[in-house]
Design a protein around this motif. Structure first.
Motif, PDB file in Angstrom:
ATOM      1  N   CYS A 120      16.102 -12.526  32.018  1.00  0.00           N
ATOM      2  CA  CYS A 120      15.558 -13.601  31.193  1.00  0.00           C
ATOM      3  C   CYS A 120      15.005 -14.756  32.042  1.00  0.00           C
ATOM      4  O   CYS A 120      14.010 -14.580  32.725  1.00  0.00           O
ATOM      5  CB  CYS A 120      16.603 -14.077  30.195  1.00  0.00           C
ATOM      6  SG  CYS A 120      15.909 -14.984  28.787  1.00  0.00           S
ATOM      7  N   ARG A 143       4.537 -19.834  27.540  1.00  0.00           N
ATOM      8  CA  ARG A 143       5.200 -19.881  26.246  1.00  0.00           C
ATOM      9  C   ARG A 143       4.408 -19.094  25.213  1.00  0.00           C
ATOM     10  O   ARG A 143       3.181 -19.200  25.116  1.00  0.00           O
ATOM     11  CB  ARG A 143       5.378 -21.320  25.778  1.00  0.00           C
ATOM     12  CG  ARG A 143       6.157 -21.411  24.459  1.00  0.00           C
ATOM     13  CD  ARG A 143       6.640 -22.799  24.175  1.00  0.00           C
ATOM     14  NE  ARG A 143       5.546 -23.745  24.029  1.00  0.00           N
ATOM     15  CZ  ARG A 143       5.694 -24.985  23.563  1.00  0.00           C
ATOM     16  NH1 ARG A 143       6.904 -25.404  23.233  1.00  0.00           N
ATOM     17  NH2 ARG A 143       4.674 -25.790  23.459  1.00  0.00           N
ATOM     18  N   GLN A 159       5.741 -17.634  19.204  1.00  0.00           N
ATOM     19  CA  GLN A 159       7.040 -17.818  18.566  1.00  0.00           C
ATOM     20  C   GLN A 159       8.118 -17.209  19.457  1.00  0.00           C
ATOM     21  O   GLN A 159       7.850 -16.358  20.298  1.00  0.00           O
ATOM     22  CB  GLN A 159       7.075 -17.183  17.177  1.00  0.00           C
ATOM     23  CG  GLN A 159       6.839 -15.679  17.161  1.00  0.00           C
ATOM     24  CD  GLN A 159       6.782 -15.159  15.741  1.00  0.00           C
ATOM     25  OE1 GLN A 159       5.847 -15.439  14.992  1.00  0.00           O
ATOM     26  NE2 GLN A 159       7.797 -14.404  15.361  1.00  0.00           N
ATOM     27  N   ARG A 160       9.349 -17.676  19.253  1.00  0.00           N
ATOM     28  CA  ARG A 160      10.449 -17.255  20.110  1.00  0.00           C
ATOM     29  C   ARG A 160      10.869 -15.825  19.782  1.00  0.00           C
ATOM     30  O   ARG A 160      10.923 -15.434  18.607  1.00  0.00           O
ATOM     31  CB  ARG A 160      11.627 -18.207  19.941  1.00  0.00           C
ATOM     32  CG  ARG A 160      12.709 -18.054  21.002  1.00  0.00           C
ATOM     33  CD  ARG A 160      13.704 -19.196  20.961  1.00  0.00           C
ATOM     34  NE  ARG A 160      14.595 -19.129  22.112  1.00  0.00           N
ATOM     35  CZ  ARG A 160      14.331 -19.652  23.297  1.00  0.00           C
ATOM     36  NH1 ARG A 160      13.183 -20.299  23.483  1.00  0.00           N
ATOM     37  NH2 ARG A 160      15.180 -19.548  24.295  1.00  0.00           N
ATOM     38  N   VAL A 167      13.798 -13.460  19.416  1.00  0.00           N
ATOM     39  CA  VAL A 167      15.243 -13.533  19.236  1.00  0.00           C
ATOM     40  C   VAL A 167      15.711 -12.305  18.465  1.00  0.00           C
ATOM     41  O   VAL A 167      15.162 -11.995  17.406  1.00  0.00           O
ATOM     42  CB  VAL A 167      15.665 -14.799  18.463  1.00  0.00           C
ATOM     43  CG1 VAL A 167      17.174 -14.854  18.320  1.00  0.00           C
ATOM     44  CG2 VAL A 167      15.155 -16.059  19.152  1.00  0.00           C
ATOM     45  N   ASN A 194      16.486 -13.463  23.832  1.00  0.00           N
ATOM     46  CA  ASN A 194      16.343 -14.821  23.296  1.00  0.00           C
ATOM     47  C   ASN A 194      15.512 -15.620  24.290  1.00  0.00           C
ATOM     48  O   ASN A 194      16.037 -16.215  25.217  1.00  0.00           O
ATOM     49  CB  ASN A 194      17.713 -15.466  23.091  1.00  0.00           C
ATOM     50  CG  ASN A 194      17.620 -16.857  22.487  1.00  0.00           C
ATOM     51  OD1 ASN A 194      16.538 -17.314  22.129  1.00  0.00           O
ATOM     52  ND2 ASN A 194      18.748 -17.539  22.388  1.00  0.00           N
ATOM     53  N   HIS A 195      14.192 -15.593  24.105  1.00  0.00           N
ATOM     54  CA  HIS A 195      13.306 -16.265  25.065  1.00  0.00           C
ATOM     55  C   HIS A 195      12.020 -16.706  24.382  1.00  0.00           C
ATOM     56  O   HIS A 195      11.506 -16.042  23.485  1.00  0.00           O
ATOM     57  CB  HIS A 195      12.975 -15.345  26.249  1.00  0.00           C
ATOM     58  CG  HIS A 195      12.376 -14.014  25.864  1.00  0.00           C
ATOM     59  ND1 HIS A 195      11.019 -13.767  25.879  1.00  0.00           N
ATOM     60  CD2 HIS A 195      12.951 -12.858  25.453  1.00  0.00           C
ATOM     61  CE1 HIS A 195      10.785 -12.525  25.509  1.00  0.00           C
ATOM     62  NE2 HIS A 195      11.938 -11.946  25.239  1.00  0.00           N
ATOM     63  N   GLY A 196      11.503 -17.857  24.844  1.00  0.00           N
ATOM     64  CA  GLY A 196      10.245 -18.370  24.319  1.00  0.00           C
ATOM     65  C   GLY A 196       9.065 -18.050  25.215  1.00  0.00           C
ATOM     66  O   GLY A 196       7.910 -18.182  24.802  1.00  0.00           O
TER      67      GLY A 196
END
Length: 249
Positions: A91, A122, A125-126, A128, A150-152
């Protein structure tokens, strides 16, 4: 000889329990009669340049910046990789291994360690949720990798980096349909879980890559059976959830 499994900067890059990855590597060596020890290194401590496997975990934006600065000043990780050590990065640890990554609402660009030919920016959207990927092992056979992402940031691979696995469920790198990257001594992926307790074959792959030998299946039928049962249940659940979601669209 005692092999060092080195957790790098857990205070910065340890918010998702990724230390569990290192514990699994140590155990799988010891269970095979191979001496190993877990080394914890924090900012300000010298990173040993004789590690067998180094681990970078997940962390917040500010932690990524601080980790890069400390690692560039120390250079122990770089020397360890030059000496044949393997780095497993998850991550945020994955992102900071690239040429650059962005942080903050203004998407400010920061230089990474340059250990992987990747860039991270970025996404819209994230990402997750549970992630399931298909990994082609060195012998050509297939294995599923299960974890939680879980990463943007979304990561784009350059020509010198190879994807680790193809996404079956989830997001992974982003638009390319893959997760993670391989290059030289670096193996990187997005899933937590931690990922190695969930995926023993991937753990042994890292050990084999670092040791330069092929390992026999772990001589612990009880552990193997438990791993197989848990993996099958996780894979069944994530596939069932995906199928239900598709049916309701």
């Amino acid at each position: 000889m005692t092999h060092k499994i080195v957790v790098v900067y857990q205070s910065l890059l340890g918010i998702y329990g990724d230390r569990g990855n290192a514990m699994v590597l140590v155990k799988r060596l010891v269970w095979r009669g191979i001496d190993a020890e877990l080394i914890m290194v924090e900012p300000g401590d010298p990173v040993p340049d004789d590690g067998l496997i180094y681990l970078l975990g997940g962390g917040e934006d500010w932690a990524q910046i601080a980790a890069v600065k400390a690692l560039e000043e120390d250079r122990g990780l770089h020397r360890g990789l030059d000496a044949g050590g393997v780095l497993f990065a998850v991550c945020a640890g994955y992102q900071l291994c690239g040429h650059s990554f962005t942080v903050g609402d203004n998407d400010e660009v920061f230089a990474g360690l340059g250990l992987l030919d990747v860039e991270t920016r970025r996404g819209d959207q994230r990402a997750v949720g549970e992630i399931l990927t298909q990994w082609t092992k060195p012998d050509g056979s297939m294995s599923l990798i299960t974890g939680f992402e879980n990463h943007g940031g979304f990561t784009e691979l350059g020509s010198d980096a190879t994807p680790l696995a193809k996404v079956v469920v989830g997001v992974g790198n982003g638009s390319d349909g893959f997760d993670g990257a391989l290059q030289d001594q670096v193996v990187a992926a997005y899933p937590h879980g931690p990922i190695l307790p969930r995926n023993p074959e991937l753990a042994d792959y890292l050990l084999e890559r670092a040791l330069g030998v092929q390992l026999d299946r772990l001589p612990r039928p009880d552990v193997n059976a438990e791993h197989d049962q848990l993996r099958a249940e996780r894979i069944r659940i994530v596939r069932t959830t995906k199928n239900r979601a598709e049916q309701t669209r």
